[in-house]
Design a protein around this motif. Structure first.
Motif, PDB file in Angstrom:
ATOM      1  N   ASN A  80       3.761  16.631   9.393  1.00  0.00           N
ATOM      2  CA  ASN A  80       4.401  15.353   9.071  1.00  0.00           C
ATOM      3  C   ASN A  80       4.252  14.350  10.211  1.00  0.00           C
ATOM      4  N   ASP A  81       4.433  14.818  11.446  1.00  0.00           N
ATOM      5  CA  ASP A  81       4.253  13.929  12.589  1.00  0.00           C
ATOM      6  C   ASP A  81       2.832  13.385  12.652  1.00  0.00           C
ATOM      7  N   ALA A  82       1.853  14.241  12.321  1.00  0.00           N
ATOM      8  CA  ALA A  82       0.455  13.803  12.342  1.00  0.00           C
ATOM      9  C   ALA A  82       0.200  12.736  11.267  1.00  0.00           C
ATOM     10  N   ILE A  83       0.786  12.923  10.104  1.00  0.00           N
ATOM     11  CA  ILE A  83       0.596  11.929   9.034  1.00  0.00           C
ATOM     12  C   ILE A  83       1.256  10.610   9.414  1.00  0.00           C
ATOM     13  N   LEU A  84       2.479  10.681   9.947  1.00  0.00           N
ATOM     14  CA  LEU A  84       3.184   9.455  10.317  1.00  0.00           C
ATOM     15  C   LEU A  84       2.551   8.755  11.507  1.00  0.00           C
ATOM     16  N   ALA A  85       1.782   9.497  12.316  1.00  0.00           N
ATOM     17  CA  ALA A  85       1.115   8.877  13.468  1.00  0.00           C
ATOM     18  C   ALA A  85       0.060   7.872  13.042  1.00  0.00           C
ATOM     19  N   MET A  86      -0.335   7.886  11.779  1.00  0.00           N
ATOM     20  CA  MET A  86      -1.363   6.955  11.308  1.00  0.00           C
ATOM     21  C   MET A  86      -0.783   5.612  10.882  1.00  0.00           C
ATOM     22  N   ARG A  87       0.523   5.433  10.922  1.00  0.00           N
ATOM     23  CA  ARG A  87       1.125   4.209  10.383  1.00  0.00           C
ATOM     24  C   ARG A  87       0.726   2.979  11.195  1.00  0.00           C
ATOM     25  N   ASN A  88       0.765   3.073  12.508  1.00  0.00           N
ATOM     26  CA  ASN A  88       0.370   1.912  13.315  1.00  0.00           C
ATOM     27  C   ASN A  88      -1.126   1.657  13.237  1.00  0.00           C
ATOM     28  N   ILE A  89      -1.912   2.707  13.039  1.00  0.00           N
ATOM     29  CA  ILE A  89      -3.351   2.502  12.857  1.00  0.00           C
ATOM     30  C   ILE A  89      -3.605   1.780  11.544  1.00  0.00           C
ATOM     31  N   ALA A  90      -2.770   2.048  10.553  1.00  0.00           N
ATOM     32  CA  ALA A  90      -2.939   1.412   9.238  1.00  0.00           C
ATOM     33  C   ALA A  90      -2.804  -0.101   9.310  1.00  0.00           C
TER      34      ALA A  90
ATOM     35  N   ARG B 187       2.859  15.414   0.959  1.00  0.00           N
ATOM     36  CA  ARG B 187       2.285  14.445   0.021  1.00  0.00           C
ATOM     37  C   ARG B 187       3.164  13.196  -0.091  1.00  0.00           C
ATOM     38  N   MET B 188       4.469  13.376  -0.019  1.00  0.00           N
ATOM     39  CA  MET B 188       5.352  12.206  -0.063  1.00  0.00           C
ATOM     40  C   MET B 188       5.226  11.378   1.209  1.00  0.00           C
ATOM     41  N   VAL B 189       5.114  12.027   2.354  1.00  0.00           N
ATOM     42  CA  VAL B 189       4.914  11.288   3.604  1.00  0.00           C
ATOM     43  C   VAL B 189       3.580  10.547   3.571  1.00  0.00           C
ATOM     44  N   ALA B 190       2.548  11.186   2.999  1.00  0.00           N
ATOM     45  CA  ALA B 190       1.259  10.505   2.846  1.00  0.00           C
ATOM     46  C   ALA B 190       1.388   9.281   1.950  1.00  0.00           C
ATOM     47  N   ALA B 191       2.246   9.354   0.943  1.00  0.00           N
ATOM     48  CA  ALA B 191       2.474   8.192   0.075  1.00  0.00           C
ATOM     49  C   ALA B 191       3.141   7.050   0.844  1.00  0.00           C
ATOM     50  N   ILE B 192       4.040   7.389   1.757  1.00  0.00           N
ATOM     51  CA  ILE B 192       4.669   6.352   2.589  1.00  0.00           C
ATOM     52  C   ILE B 192       3.611   5.617   3.402  1.00  0.00           C
ATOM     53  N   VAL B 193       2.737   6.381   4.054  1.00  0.00           N
ATOM     54  CA  VAL B 193       1.675   5.772   4.862  1.00  0.00           C
ATOM     55  C   VAL B 193       0.742   4.963   3.979  1.00  0.00           C
ATOM     56  N   LEU B 194       0.449   5.478   2.802  1.00  0.00           N
ATOM     57  CA  LEU B 194      -0.486   4.803   1.904  1.00  0.00           C
ATOM     58  C   LEU B 194       0.046   3.432   1.478  1.00  0.00           C
ATOM     59  N   PHE B 195       1.303   3.352   1.121  1.00  0.00           N
ATOM     60  CA  PHE B 195       1.847   2.069   0.670  1.00  0.00           C
ATOM     61  C   PHE B 195       1.985   1.075   1.820  1.00  0.00           C
ATOM     62  N   GLU B 196       2.062   1.541   3.059  1.00  0.00           N
ATOM     63  CA  GLU B 196       2.121   0.614   4.182  1.00  0.00           C
ATOM     64  C   GLU B 196       0.772  -0.034   4.460  1.00  0.00           C
ATOM     65  N   THR B 197      -0.291   0.458   3.836  1.00  0.00           N
ATOM     66  CA  THR B 197      -1.602  -0.187   3.967  1.00  0.00           C
ATOM     67  C   THR B 197      -1.793  -1.301   2.953  1.00  0.00           C
ATOM     68  N   LYS B 198      -0.739  -1.628   2.185  1.00  0.00           N
ATOM     69  CA  LYS B 198      -0.800  -2.672   1.149  1.00  0.00           C
ATOM     70  C   LYS B 198      -1.907  -2.357   0.148  1.00  0.00           C
ATOM     71  N   VAL B 199      -1.665  -1.284  -0.573  1.00  0.00           N
ATOM     72  CA  VAL B 199      -2.662  -0.737  -1.487  1.00  0.00           C
ATOM     73  C   VAL B 199      -3.082  -1.755  -2.543  1.00  0.00           C
ATOM     74  N   PRO B 200      -4.370  -1.797  -2.888  1.00  0.00           N
ATOM     75  CA  PRO B 200      -4.838  -2.731  -3.918  1.00  0.00           C
ATOM     76  C   PRO B 200      -4.515  -2.226  -5.315  1.00  0.00           C
ATOM     77  N   MET B 201      -4.775  -3.061  -6.292  1.00  0.00           N
ATOM     78  CA  MET B 201      -4.468  -2.747  -7.686  1.00  0.00           C
ATOM     79  C   MET B 201      -5.171  -1.479  -8.159  1.00  0.00           C
ATOM     80  N   ALA B 202      -6.442  -1.340  -7.822  1.00  0.00           N
ATOM     81  CA  ALA B 202      -7.203  -0.184  -8.306  1.00  0.00           C
ATOM     82  C   ALA B 202      -6.610   1.117  -7.788  1.00  0.00           C
ATOM     83  N   LEU B 203      -6.208   1.129  -6.530  1.00  0.00           N
ATOM     84  CA  LEU B 203      -5.659   2.352  -5.953  1.00  0.00           C
ATOM     85  C   LEU B 203      -4.281   2.663  -6.524  1.00  0.00           C
ATOM     86  N   VAL B 204      -3.477   1.640  -6.764  1.00  0.00           N
ATOM     87  CA  VAL B 204      -2.160   1.871  -7.374  1.00  0.00           C
ATOM     88  C   VAL B 204      -2.323   2.448  -8.774  1.00  0.00           C
ATOM     89  N   THR B 205      -3.287   1.944  -9.513  1.00  0.00           N
ATOM     90  CA  THR B 205      -3.555   2.485 -10.851  1.00  0.00           C
ATOM     91  C   THR B 205      -4.017   3.927 -10.770  1.00  0.00           C
TER      92      THR B 205
END
Length: 1584
Positions: free
Chosen positions: A506-516, A541-559
């Motif tokens: 989890n720490d490794a996944i969250l470490a990508m937030r500032n890089i995002a 997987r839920m933590v990965a979703a947090i990081v993913l949405f912080e990248t301002k996901v586009p329409m195609a990826l949200v779909t």
């Protein structure tokens, strides 16, 4: 012919750059004005003006010498344009040597090259020269008259538009160029304090800062080129923190250069060396060290620092001085200027003085340079600062220091052995190192090496703590180059990550937030892979979703995510992502608008399936509010992550974001992981009911000791804190902390510490503490056309202090070896004086800021609060007396003040005494408003032209005159006469909103608020006393006895007054008589109507109860008794309205003001208990003689099922009255409770609140599933009925006079003590804590039941299956390695009876077993304990198994995992999810080993071959079952079978059967076919 030649010459010259003849000197008159303020006339502005003659002498064709003659500097701070500029004579004299020194610059074809000047010319003066030289910068194209280019200039390389026209008659060339300062290829700008702020391009629709410059030239064509006759520059920069479209302040610059003459006298440079000082572009100098809110003349830095320190220490002892924050900023300014050796020498002087060193250690981090880190490092290594001081200083320094190579090297050097000895300091330094790297991204390949080495070494050693630190440091650094090392710790990306704990993943996944934030697409690819990997735990997987949405996901990826959720089997993930998407659809933040639109589409796809998921699943919450016109907003996000449907989540994360001025910042983030805390605390052995608290504490410590005995156990909990996206602290409640806790609690140190603290309190102490803070320092510096810097800055500093004096005495005196329990038998007197105080200053500045002069618009806000208190307390435990006295505090009346004012400031360092400060809005005068308010540039040109000394007057705009309104003043006072206190609030306000109604203009002006508390007029109050007397002596404290005789006296007095009134007013007699008779008759009719209504109610009670049995509430007592209860209450009440004459008070509370004349004044509260009638009465009365206002509360327990109460208040408790009835009974044979509130008259002030509450309930009712209906119910009555629906739910009905609201099956967080639960609570006897814990645990327990051949799993899935004969099946068990319990079931088909076997470890409330709805067993103290129920003893028709809430997700068996995942319900022992319920149930059969014992199981689980060959992938194949099938043992034959559907793995028909069928279970499923399963077998005597 001459005309043609001239025209040709003009045309050719029009395409030629300005030329200056070598050897000649060109003389110009130069004027530059820089002015800041609001655009309207009649308001104050601040500015500077430069006047001079300019002499330009070309030494060579491309080298020029420039010299100023007769330079003059002027200051302006006054009402524009009425006031005049003031000569800054002293400043001009001080700078004369520099201003009169010639400089050199390169100039060819109209383009300025390098600038040369002696070393003696300061950067500030040279920038003024640059502003002048910039007027000669002309990039003229010979073939175009209109064109654009990026042109270098003082402000940088900006977009410039040229327009050239010719006037052949006048022989003039007109050239105009304009610069767009918002579109620059290279903008000269300096930001300070904005490292953690993220730009929000979507928020900048209105912009907060805009600027443009216009240059106009008039040139005369010459044979060799063109001569510049006149050049003017007009620059306008607008700024508003709230969007310039709603009003803005502005900075205006005007330059005028007029040709005078040509001289033949050359301009000679001085004899010093001319150094290359750069190009035309502005160069930052001493203004970086100069704060804009004050100008200091620093002659002796050390002496000035000592003076400021003494001032701060001396004036902030008793309370905080109002100017302490400004003095603290001044201290920081002096430390920034001082050399490091000076600071060291100063430290050596004050390090032995606690107060002085405290101020120094708080100011050093704010220096903001690497010298601050160097100072802290050296003093810590030398042992001159404590660990606490070093931690505080380092934590502040790493975030306030400007990141450069020296600072990063110092941070790296701090990681020495002494720092490593302390884990707290080591954590601060490592996290700070990552923060510094994030702020300084140059040469990152060198900077990231220590972090990467730490990560790789920790990975090789398998040190989880070091890996965690390394990942958090990499997360703080947030550089894309760190992504590769981070991926080594991501599950599924690195082989080494497989052996790491989940929290590291989890720490490794969250470490990508500032890089995002820097590389969103790069992170999206990784985050999507992690989310789509179903083999990963749900939390990852839920933590990965947090990081993913912080990248301002586009329409195609949200779909894509929405499509994946439709097929998602894990309900935790589905609930989490869907709730996150749904929350984002309501966002108003501009930066998330595209995400909100995409999520809106996704929610429409997913809502039919996921819109009604339980709140116990994982969820994401997001709320925000954004005001687009003001560019202000805030957002809050909360994540609730769970891996099983338990009450206590596995992780929680909350974040707050703010939006301001086109940017945003993640201000605060807090994350908590509970890990094993719930399990560790609940895995306690059951303690007897009479166990004392100390023994229970030892039991908790023993459980913690057992937990820390396993080194591989995860921490009990962990918490981390982030500020502005940077992690500043984290802590794990791990083995080390638990060891310290156990040692502290169980060791003798805790007793010594407690005794020492008690002795200190008894001996008395005095404490004073002050904490200065520089809370904000945000600066943006940009150059202007004049060459002087314009600064926008925001400062906030605060000083908080508290003084505490405490003294205590004990009577009788305590012996030397006293015990704490002796205090319970003593008379204790305590006296304390407390004076908390806060002073805070905030400054917002726009204007010129240099080390030589300042001219700016300054808004300052000053807040000062002090709330002193003197308290004396006495506690007499033996007599039951408690007394608290509030003593007056002399010398302090003003407890709070706030002042906000905006002024125009002009000052220079050479004459600080002559500083001019002018309020922006004058006290009186006339304001001039232009008709053309939209054309700011035109007004600027007009205003400055009008003030120019060398320009002819231009036509002015037509203006309207408006008188400035008077300031708003108001004083409000409120007095509490009883206690002699008067509080007054004074408000004064004058702003510019009368000019323009917008937030910025409303702020600008002067606003003052002051709150004073002083003695009220009247008798002197010496003190306020609160006394509580409990017990037999409560009657002695009664001051005013309330009884019937007193009330009769009051009535008699009223009758006398009424008779006197009738005599004085003759015409009032008849009317009074009529009124009196009507009121008496109304009272009589009211009583008779009540009597008749109640009697008719009693006659029809039996019929109505039969007709409306579903809605009536009946008690176990007879109905007639219930009806007569109201009369019993009235009879008791009338018998003795006040209990003062019959019963002694149980408690007396006196709140009184002690007056100098010893008259009684205050309030009395007395509580009386009439045990004979089960009546409690509380009377609140005023102690004043003529005040008859009272509050009377009466309560009577009429029976064990009914309680009635009356609350009356007003004059003699007769004005207002309410009755409350609470009773229990039965509704449809189920217990119920009814509360009834009735009233006759209520104060009018209560009606609006009641209406608001009713409207609010109506609005939110639908959201919570409450049904509402409009009905005409009983007026002036509210009735609430709560009927039990089950042990875990109730039905609720609320009736008001106009509406009825009801909610059926409302779930409860606890079990109700009814039915089986009531019987279970008997074993706890009087231990209420254990009873409550049992009710909570049972309510949240997971339940599995077996009724005949139907099993209802923990997740409420029904399984209908035939149980195999004589074979044990695992109904439920603990699937952790500890195996805390197992429940197995065996069916005897011959006798049609079940055998149940339960084995449990000695755990507290881990599992409950119910047979025929009766709890049949409970674990005993022995370990282990086993319960077996043979078929000869019981034959249950219903079996229930309940496991504790903290066991959810850790069970297995036919009852399932109890994790709420209904889509993954049928999990076999080999962790494969099957679709067939029967196959799943049979997979949990315990296979038999021998067929010789007739009582044992004769079946086993094995893989079977499909009887037919089928075509798979185009070839003939033979198939083997991946899911095992129940078959008879060898030598046995089936006597009863069934058909099940199982999955098969197919092989080519030509391939031999695999030797090891065990590997078949690991193969994929190709087809699903039916197979025959054996349920009963008969074995021959010859079986194996």
């Amino acid at each position: 012919m001459k005309v043609l030649v001239l025209a040709l010459a003009v045309a050719l010259a029009g395409k030629t750059s300005p030329e200056f003849a070598v050897g000649k000197t060109y003389v110009y008159k130069y004027e530059a004005v820089l002015m800041g303020g609001l655009p309207e006339e009649g308001l104050a502005r601040a500015g500077l003006k430069i006047l001079s003659e300019v002499m330009i002498h070309p030494v060579t064709a491309d080298t020029f010498v420039l010299k100023l003659e007769k330079p003059e500097l002027f200051e302006y701070s006054g009402i524009w344009p009425k006031d005049a500029f003031i000569p800054a004579t002293k400043l001009t004299s001080a700078l004369a040597a520099q201003l009169l020194t010639p400089i050199k610059f390169e100039y060819a074809n109209g383009v300025v090259g390098k600038v040369f000047a002696p070393a003696g010319i300061s950067t500030t003066v040279l920038n003024i020269y640059r502003g002048l030289i910039n007027m000669f910068q002309l990039n003229i194209k010979k073939t175009q008259n209109v064109y654009e280019l990026q042109e270098p200039g003082t402000q940088g390389v900006c977009k410039t538009h040229y327009v050239i026209s010719e006037d052949t008659k006048a022989e003039r060339i007109h050239l105009s160029k304009t610069k767009d300062l918002n579109h620059c290829q290279e903008r000269i700008i300096k930001d300070i304090g904005l490292a953690y702020v993220e730009r929000c391009p979507e928020c900048e629709r209105g912009k907060i800062l805009k600027g443009a410059a216009a240059f106009n030239y008039v040139m005369k064509p010459m044979p060799t080129g063109a001569l510049i006759l006149e050049a003017t520059t007009t620059e306008l920069i607008q700024f508003s923190p709230l969007n310039i479209m709603n009003g803005a302040a502005q900075m205006e610059a005007k330059q005028v250069l007029k040709f005078v003459e040509i001289l033949k006298t050359p301009v000679e440079p001085i004899g010093a060396d001319y150094l290359d000082r750069g190009s035309l572009q502005y160069e930052f100098g001493s203004e970086l060290l100069q704060n804009p809110i004050q100008l200091l003349r620093i002659s002796n830095a050390e002496a000035q620092i000592v003076e400021i320190l003494n001032h701060l220490v001396t004036n902030n002892e008793a309370k905080v001085h109002e100017d302490a924050p400004l003095k603290f900023i001044e201290l920081i300014q002096l430390l920034r200027v001082a050399r490091f050796e000076t600071i060291e020498a100063l430290w050596n002087q004050v390090k032995a003085k606690p107060d002085h060193r405290h101020w120094i250690l708080n100011a050093v981090p704010a220096i903001g340079t690497h010298e601050a880190l160097r100072f802290i490092k050296e003093k810590f290594l030398a042992g001159e600062v404590t660990i606490a001081e070093a931690a505080q200083a380092l934590l502040a320094a790493v975030h306030m220091v400007t990141a450069d190579m020296e600072a990063i090297k110092l941070a790296e050097a701090l990681l020495n052995h002494k720092i490593q000895e302390n884990p707290v300091l080591l954590e601060i330094v490592w996290l700070g190192y990552g923060t510094l790297v994030a702020k300084f991204c140059i040469f990152f390949s060198l900077l990231r090496q220590p972090i990467h080495e730490l990560a790789f070494e920790a990975l090789n050693k398998g040190n989880v703590e070091e890996i965690t630190i390394a990942l958090k440091v990499l997360g703080n650094a947030g550089h894309p180059a760190s992504l590769k090392p981070i991926m080594k710790f991501l599950p599924g990306f690195g082989s080494a990550a497989a052996n790491l704990p989940h929290r590291v993943h989890n720490d490794a996944i969250l470490a990508m937030r500032n890089i995002a934030k820097k590389e969103p697409k790069m992170i999206q690819e990784i985050a999507v892979q992690l989310f789509m990997d179903k083999a990963l735990p749900a939390e990852h997987r839920m933590v990965a979703a947090i990081v993913l949405f912080e990248t301002k996901v586009p329409m195609a990826l949200v779909t894509t995510l929405a499509n994946a959720l439709l097929k998602e089997s894990n309900m935790q993930i589905a609930s989490f992502v869907y709730s996150y998407m749904k929350a984002l659809t309501r966002t108003t933040a501009p930066d998330l608008a595209s995400v909100a639109a995409a999520c809106n589409v996704a929610v429409k796809i997913l809502s039919p399936k996921f819109d009604r998921l339980s709140y116990r699943f994982s969820r994401a919450l997001y709320i925000d509010a954004y005001h687009s016109p003001s560019l202000i907003g805030a957002a809050a996000t909360a994540f609730y992550i769970n891996d099983a449907a338990t009450v206590l989540p596995k992780a929680m994360l909350a974040k707050v974001r703010t939006y301001l001025a086109g940017a945003y910042a993640d201000v605060l983030e807090v994350g908590v992981r509970t890990e094993g805390i719930q399990e560790a605390l609940l895995k306690m052995e059951e303690a007897p009911a009479n166990t004392d608290r100390l023994a229970k504490m030892r039991q908790v410590i023993r459980v913690l000791s057992e937990w820390r005995a396993h080194p591989n156990r995860p921490p009990l909990a962990s918490v981390n804190v982030k500020l502005f996206g940077q992690e500043i602290a984290f802590a794990n409640v791990d083995k080390a902390i638990v060891d310290q806790l156990i040692e502290m609690v169980s060791g003798p140190s805790v007793h010594r510490f407690g005794r020492r603290a008690l002795e200190t309190m008894l001996s008395g102490f005095a404490l004073h503490y002050a904490k200065p803070m520089l809370l904000a320092e945000v600066r943006r510096i940009i150059p202007t056309a004049v060459g002087l810097p314009m600064e926008l800055s925001f400062y906030t500093a605060a000083v908080a202090a508290a003084s505490v004096e405490f003294h205590a005495s004990v009577n009788p005196p305590l012996p030397a070896d006293f015990h704490a329990t002796q205090l319970l038998k003593s008379d204790i007197n305590m006296r304390a004086a407390i004076a908390p105080c806060v002073s805070m200053h905030t400054y917002a500045v726009m204007g010129v800021n240099t080390a030589l002069a300042q001219a700016s618009l300054l808004s300052r806000a000053r807040v000062h609060t002090i709330v002193p208190a003197k308290i004396e307390a006495r506690i007499d435990m033996i007599k039951g007396n408690f007394k608290l006295q509030l003593l007056p505090v002399k010398g302090i009346d003003k407890i709070a003040s706030a002042l906000i004012e905006t002024v125009a400031v002009a000052r220079n360092v050479e004459d600080l005494a002559a500083a001019r400060i002018t309020p922006v809005i004058p006290a009186h005068g006339v304001l001039h408003l232009s008709h053309h308010t939209s054309s700011h540039e035109a007004s600027v040109s007009t205003e400055i032209s009008a003030s120019s000394e060398i320009l002819s007057a231009l036509p002015r705009h037509v203006v309207n005159k408006m008188s400035i309104p008077k300031a708003y003043e108001k004083k409000m006072c409120a007095a509490i006469a009883t206690f002699g206190i008067k509080a007054c609030t004074e408000i004064e306000s004058q702003n510019a909103a009368f000019i323009r109604d917008c937030p910025l203009y409303a702020i600008i002006g002067r606003h003052a608020v002051m709150v004073e508390v002083a003695p009220a007029e009247g008798p002197v109050i010496e003190k306020i006393e609160i006394e509580i007397q409990v017990g037999d002596k409560a009657a002695e404290k009664i001051v005013r006895v309330i009884n019937m005789s007193e009330e009769e006296e009051v009535v008699e007095d009223k009758n006398v007054l009424m008779r006197l009134r009738k005599i004085l007013i003759p015409g009032l007699k008849n009317a009074t008589a009529v009124s009196s008779s009507s009121s008496s008759s109304s009272r009589a009719s009211k009583s008779s109507s009540v009597s008749s209504a109640s009697s008719s109610s009693s006659r029809s009670s039996s019929h109505s109860s039969q007709r409306h049995s579903k809605n009536s509430l009946t008690s176990s007592s007879p109905r007639t008794t219930s009806i007569s209860s109201a009369y019993s209450f009235e009879a008791i009440y009338k018998k003795a309205k006040y209990l003062t004459n019959t019963v002694a008070p149980a408690v007396t509370v006196l709140i009184r003001a002690v007056r100098a004349d010893h008259k009684v004044q205050g309030y009395q509260i007395a509580a009386y208990l009439d045990r004979a009638n089960a009546r409690l009465q509380v009377i609140f009365a005023n102690l004043a003689e003529n005040d008859h206002f009272r509050i009377c509360a009466d309560g009577v327990m009429l029976s064990t099922h009914k309680v009635m109460g009356k609350i009356a208040w007003g004059l003699e408790c007769k004005q207002y009255e309410t009755e409350i009835t609470a009773e229990t009974g039965m509704v449809d044979q189920l217990p119920a409770l009814r509360l009834k509130l009735t009233w006759d008259k209520l104060p009018r002030s209560m009606k609006p609140y009641a209406r608001d509450i009713s409207d609010y309930i109506s609005r939110i009712a639908h959201e919570f599933g409450v049904k509402m209906a409009k009905n005409k119910n009983i007026p002036k009555q509210i009735k609430l009925t709560v009927a039990v629906a089950s042990e875990h739910s109730v039905n609720v009905v609320l009736k008001t006079p106009t509406r009825t609201a009801y909610k059926l099956a409302l779930g409860l967080p606890v079990s109700l003590p009814i039915g089986n639960t009531e019987a279970e609570l008997q074993i706890y006897q009087d231990n209420w804590v254990d009873k409550i814990m049992h009710l909570i645990s049972k309510a949240n327990a997971a339940e599995c039941s077996l009724v005949k051949d139907t099993i209802i799993t923990f997740n409420k899935r029904k399984i209908r299956t035939q149980l195999p004969h004589s074979c044990y099946q695992v109904l439920a068990q603990d699937c952790t390695p500890e195996l805390k319990f197992i429940v197995i079931l065996k069916r005897d088909q011959m006798q049609e009876k079940n055998q149940i076997n339960l084995k449990i470890a000695n755990m507290y409330d881990v599992v409950f077993l119910y047979l025929n709805c009766i709890k049949c067993c409970r674990q005993q103290p022995a370990l282990p304990s086993s319960h077996r129920f043979p078929s000869s003893q019981i034959n249950p028709t219903e079996l229930k198994v309940k496991v504790a809430d903290w066991m959810r997700g850790q069970t297995c068996g036919i009852c399932g995992n109890a994790d709420g995942e209904i889509r993954q319900e049928f999990v076999t022992p080999n962790q494969r999810v099957t679709k067939n319920a029967a196959s799943f149930a049979y997979s949990w059969v315990l296979s038999g080993k021998s067929c010789r014992d007739a009582t044992e199981c004769h079946m086993k689980l094995e893989s079977v071959k499909l009887e037919k060959q089928i075509m798979v992938h185009g070839q003939e194949s033979k198939c083997y079952s991946v899911e095992p099938v129940l078959r008879c043992l060898p030598g046995c034959m089936p006597v009863r079978t069934t058909t099940v559907s199982v999955g098969y793995h197919c092989l080519p028909a030509s391939m031999n059967r695999p030797e090891k069928l065990s590997i078949i279970s690991q193969k994929s499923i190709d087809v699903h076919e039916t197979a025959e399963a054996h349920l009963a077998c008969r074995c021959t005597p010859q079986c194996a």
